[in-house]
Design a protein around this motif. Sequence first.
Motif, PDB file in Angstrom:
ATOM      1  N   GLY A  78      62.735  33.384  10.347  1.00  0.00           N
ATOM      2  CA  GLY A  78      63.080  32.794   8.816  1.00  0.00           C
ATOM      3  C   GLY A  78      61.519  32.592   8.307  1.00  0.00           C
ATOM      4  O   GLY A  78      61.618  33.047   6.891  1.00  0.00           O
ATOM      5  N   ASN A  79      60.711  32.168   8.860  1.00  0.00           N
ATOM      6  CA  ASN A  79      59.221  31.894   8.214  1.00  0.00           C
ATOM      7  C   ASN A  79      58.320  33.038   8.268  1.00  0.00           C
ATOM      8  O   ASN A  79      57.131  32.791   8.005  1.00  0.00           O
ATOM      9  N   ALA A  80      58.979  34.268   9.033  1.00  0.00           N
ATOM     10  CA  ALA A  80      57.806  35.421   9.131  1.00  0.00           C
ATOM     11  C   ALA A  80      56.658  35.067   9.756  1.00  0.00           C
ATOM     12  O   ALA A  80      55.638  35.553   9.327  1.00  0.00           O
ATOM     13  N   LEU A  93      49.679  28.535  14.055  1.00  0.00           N
ATOM     14  CA  LEU A  93      50.688  29.581  13.411  1.00  0.00           C
ATOM     15  C   LEU A  93      49.761  30.732  13.363  1.00  0.00           C
ATOM     16  O   LEU A  93      48.638  31.102  13.228  1.00  0.00           O
ATOM     17  N   ILE A  94      50.528  31.853  13.784  1.00  0.00           N
ATOM     18  CA  ILE A  94      50.011  33.402  13.830  1.00  0.00           C
ATOM     19  C   ILE A  94      50.891  34.347  13.014  1.00  0.00           C
ATOM     20  O   ILE A  94      52.331  34.171  13.033  1.00  0.00           O
ATOM     21  N   GLY A  95      50.251  35.153  12.372  1.00  0.00           N
ATOM     22  CA  GLY A  95      50.752  36.215  11.722  1.00  0.00           C
ATOM     23  C   GLY A  95      51.448  35.850  10.217  1.00  0.00           C
ATOM     24  O   GLY A  95      52.141  36.758   9.711  1.00  0.00           O
ATOM     25  N   VAL A 113      49.004  38.435  21.971  1.00  0.00           N
ATOM     26  CA  VAL A 113      50.187  38.239  21.452  1.00  0.00           C
ATOM     27  C   VAL A 113      51.047  39.564  20.955  1.00  0.00           C
ATOM     28  O   VAL A 113      50.453  40.162  19.914  1.00  0.00           O
ATOM     29  N   TYR A 114      52.107  39.983  21.447  1.00  0.00           N
ATOM     30  CA  TYR A 114      52.793  41.014  21.171  1.00  0.00           C
ATOM     31  C   TYR A 114      54.177  40.594  20.322  1.00  0.00           C
ATOM     32  O   TYR A 114      54.899  39.936  20.864  1.00  0.00           O
ATOM     33  N   VAL A 115      54.294  41.466  19.071  1.00  0.00           N
ATOM     34  CA  VAL A 115      55.303  40.951  18.341  1.00  0.00           C
ATOM     35  C   VAL A 115      56.438  42.040  18.170  1.00  0.00           C
ATOM     36  O   VAL A 115      56.000  42.808  17.389  1.00  0.00           O
ATOM     37  N   ASN A 129      43.176  34.499  19.347  1.00  0.00           N
ATOM     38  CA  ASN A 129      42.791  33.499  18.208  1.00  0.00           C
ATOM     39  C   ASN A 129      43.758  33.759  16.988  1.00  0.00           C
ATOM     40  O   ASN A 129      43.648  33.399  15.939  1.00  0.00           O
ATOM     41  N   GLY A 130      44.767  34.880  17.231  1.00  0.00           N
ATOM     42  CA  GLY A 130      45.656  34.899  16.089  1.00  0.00           C
ATOM     43  C   GLY A 130      45.163  36.002  15.437  1.00  0.00           C
ATOM     44  O   GLY A 130      45.908  36.219  14.133  1.00  0.00           O
ATOM     45  N   GLN A 131      44.155  36.671  15.287  1.00  0.00           N
ATOM     46  CA  GLN A 131      43.696  37.990  14.529  1.00  0.00           C
ATOM     47  C   GLN A 131      44.462  39.116  14.806  1.00  0.00           C
ATOM     48  O   GLN A 131      44.700  39.525  15.984  1.00  0.00           O
ATOM     49  N   LEU A 132      44.719  39.929  13.881  1.00  0.00           N
ATOM     50  CA  LEU A 132      45.460  41.157  13.983  1.00  0.00           C
ATOM     51  C   LEU A 132      44.566  42.285  14.540  1.00  0.00           C
ATOM     52  O   LEU A 132      43.340  42.298  14.029  1.00  0.00           O
TER      53      LEU A 132
END
Length: 672
Positions: A78-80, A93-95, A113-115, A129-132
Amino acid sequence: MRIKKFGWPLGLAFILCLLVCQPVMAAPYMTITQGPNGEIVSTQTAYEPDRIIRYELNQPADVYYEDGSGRLYVADQGNARIAVMNADGSWQLIGEGVLMSPQGVYVTPNGHVYVADYGLKEIVVFDANGQLINRFGRPDEPIYGKRNDFIPKKVAVDKRGNIYVISEGSINGVVQLNADGDFLGYVGSNDTSLSMKMIIQRLLFTEEQRGQLFKTTPPSPTSLVLDGQGLLYTVTEGIDNDGIKKLNIRGDNILSSDDWASNLLIDIDVDDRGNIYTIDTYGWIAVYDSFGNLLFVFGGIDPRYERVGFLKNPAGIDVEGSGEALYVVDRDRGAIQRYRITPFAAKVFEAVDGYKQGLYVESQPLWEDILRMNSFFILSYQALAKAYFKQGMYEEALASFRLAEDKDGYSDAYWNIRNEWLQANMVYLIVGLIALFVIRSLLRFLHRKYGLLRPFIVLRKRAREVQLLRELGFMFHVLRHPIDAVRELKEYKRATVRSATILYGWMLILQVILIYATGYLFAIGDPDRIHLPSLLLITAVPLLSWVVMNYMVSTITDGEGRFSEVYICTIYALSPYLILALPVALVSNVLTYNEAFVYEYAMFGIAGWSVLLMFIMIKELHDYTLAQTIRNVLLTLFAIVLAALVLFILALLFSQEIEFIRSIIQELRNRG
């Protein structure tokens, strides 16, 4: 091991279980397991609700626990974004600003992290580190399929970097990509099957009706996970036998079990020991060992109250380590429910681990402790049977194998018991046989000299003078001279409707006796669970159908037999079965699977003999040629099938009429 499927009806079973058996537990729900005969039985609590993890989550869709760091990754749809709870309880938070509608999350050992983003129709990859760092869309390869969309819902990654994706509507199975996002193929597709009802409906309904009713494409898998060995597991909602699959590198399902506690599965996970955890739409959490044996079922939904341990709308499950804790996504409440393992479940897991490694004797004390705590825990009997067998305690192993419903193990244990008995009593058997031969010879000598057996001979002659007994004894004449028997039946009335009716009654009684007389290894079902009226109907209806249809067919194909003669000949043709089935069943009690051919060939011979007699008697009764007899038999079978089909269609139409009337009544009630 078998257990019935459950959904909402299991709630009633749980309530009944609460009334009759209430083990001490801290959880607000029942924990059940599989007991003898596949029945549901209560057991000690396996997992207790620990706490509810809350954050600013909006419709979370998936959860992943990273064992090394203790981080908890949540697909906050819900929060994408991906919400990450660190081991100290802090969140990151990531993404944000990248993701649109994440439904699946997976973390590799290097922290990537695979989404699976349902809205973007992409697999989005972030570093630790949450970087794309990457994103993969619909594969461009032609073999992917021009019309196949790519709507990721779940994702997993193996040690080589290959990506496995559950794509909504993918009837070909799990989408497999390499580390660069190139399409490698599909794996783990489901099969389709048509029931008899659907086949008939396809024949009768219009094309428009068929389009509305039938979905002949296989269902898409619902979720997936990879274990420590790289084996892929999938669950599919709405199917029974293959609801859970454990796939090898060839894509073959290697799970020995195919009967699962639910067919409404939505997610799956595997712990470090290979135990399987699933959750369904009703909130039931099921735990299986690596072979598919059911260990525990617990949980449930409670849409009205936020009681710890119950769920409102489960969406995903993940396991910590070797099953120390479970994390379950509650989508509507925007929370993660954590369950912690109990000492009882830890003991069961330890015992199961020893059992899987073949340490039967070493794990025996654990299983004995479990059995003392719950005498209905059926897996305990299986493990103890293996331990007893390994120690040469075959009597104890035999009893435990039977309680565990393991016929292969029962056969092996019985073979050893029988072998030991034969070795110990062989001399007595030989002496007994010699004694019987001597006694027989002595009786014959005494009868010739003094008429010792004359009273018995007189009694036999008197019995032969009884009309009914002569008619019943006519069966033995049928066995030896079937052609003459038909002629004598027609001309001299050697058998009557009265004797035939008695034999029909014996046929029905015999079916009941065989259930109890047949050896355990060769018994079709459990005598305690057989529904006798159904068994009698299964026997009586085909016999009656054959008599009626054969007479009707013969009347239009110049057959000479009357209805009463068809009625009599049919049952007398089954004389081999009526006479020999019971002795063969009794002999099966001393056989093992090593001698299974004795029982199987004997029953096959009895069936073949009966069919041959039936064919001969039809030919002679109706005075047919060989070709006419074959045609008569085929037409009779066709008439039986046709009559059954007509009755089925009438029942189907009647049920639809009833459903239509009910819908009208319900509509009137709603408008009223």
